[in-house]
Design an enzyme around this catalytic site. Structure first.
Site, PDB file in Angstrom:
ATOM      1  N   HIS A 124      39.967  47.002  47.107  1.00 34.84           N
ATOM      2  CA  HIS A 124      40.946  47.921  48.168  1.00 34.84           C
ATOM      3  C   HIS A 124      41.779  48.456  47.239  1.00 34.84           C
ATOM      4  O   HIS A 124      42.620  49.591  47.623  1.00 34.84           O
ATOM      5  CB  HIS A 124      41.405  46.188  48.799  1.00 34.84           C
ATOM      6  CG  HIS A 124      42.724  46.008  47.557  1.00 34.84           C
ATOM      7  ND1 HIS A 124      41.891  44.726  46.156  1.00 34.84           N
ATOM      8  CD2 HIS A 124      43.609  46.356  47.692  1.00 34.84           C
ATOM      9  CE1 HIS A 124      43.746  44.789  45.962  1.00 34.84           C
ATOM     10  NE2 HIS A 124      44.146  45.150  47.061  1.00 34.84           N
ATOM     11  N   HIS A 184      46.020  52.065  46.939  1.00 31.68           N
ATOM     12  CA  HIS A 184      46.438  50.721  47.894  1.00 31.68           C
ATOM     13  C   HIS A 184      45.840  51.334  49.498  1.00 31.68           C
ATOM     14  O   HIS A 184      46.576  51.875  49.851  1.00 31.68           O
ATOM     15  CB  HIS A 184      47.739  50.473  48.046  1.00 31.68           C
ATOM     16  CG  HIS A 184      47.284  49.169  47.928  1.00 31.68           C
ATOM     17  ND1 HIS A 184      47.020  47.992  49.511  1.00 31.68           N
ATOM     18  CD2 HIS A 184      47.154  48.127  47.237  1.00 31.68           C
ATOM     19  CE1 HIS A 184      47.691  46.875  49.056  1.00 31.68           C
ATOM     20  NE2 HIS A 184      47.486  46.832  48.477  1.00 31.68           N
TER      21      HIS A 184
END
Length: 166
Positions: free
Chosen positions: A71, A86
């Site tokens: 992620h 992110h």
């Protein structure tokens, strides 16, 4: 002297431009719906509410860290700038589902090189938010940071921040 001997005489550019790693809507860091990012606990930056599921490199440098949960990716420029991309908020809990990482730690990257593909609909349905923070994690080592207040951003094309490192 040591830099000349060991750095092969290569002058490191202190100024660097950070481009949008995603296509979508620009979000001010203070408006990211997560206090860790909004209160700049991890550093200065911005967010993007993506309209498509591909992340490209926002800088020229190397891949410093690929999170096992896919992620997030850490990047490092030659001048020492460290950047965290992110994807979404609370996406660590998805444990990699919906993400396809296209690079490995240590890979050299240029602006616009694909890093990660992700299923935007899946993230939308299973995470707190798809808003994706882009954070300078070593903000304290920057001499100056100039953030452009954009509206819509295009991955690999829209310049969002100019940074001068110490």
């Amino acid at each position: 002297m040591f830099k000349k001997l060991f750095g092969k005489g290569k002058e490191v550019q202190k100024d660097i431009a950070i481009y949008a790693p995603l296509t979508g809507e620009y979000v001010k860091i203070e408006d990211i719906p997560d206090p860790v990012f909004a209160q700049k606990m991890m550093g200065e930056g911005f967010g993007i509410n993506p309209t498509e599921g591909e992340v490209v490199s926002p800088i020229a440098g190397r891949v410093d860290n690929v999170f096992p949960t896919k992620h997030a990716i850490g990047l490092k420029a030659d001048n020492g700038l460290e950047l965290l991309v992110h994807i979404g908020l609370d996406t660590v809990q998805l444990d990699g589902e919906g993400f396809e990482v296209l690079v490995s730690s240590g890979d050299e990257v240029n602006v616009g090189d694909p890093l990660v593909r992700f299923n935007l609909e899946f993230i939308n349905n299973n995470a707190k938010s798809v808003i994706s923070p882009i954070i300078i994690t070593n903000t304290d080592q920057a001499a100056s940071i100039n953030i452009y207040d954009e509206n819509a951003v295009i991955k690999g094309e829209t310049k969002v921040i100019d940074v001068t490192m110490n």
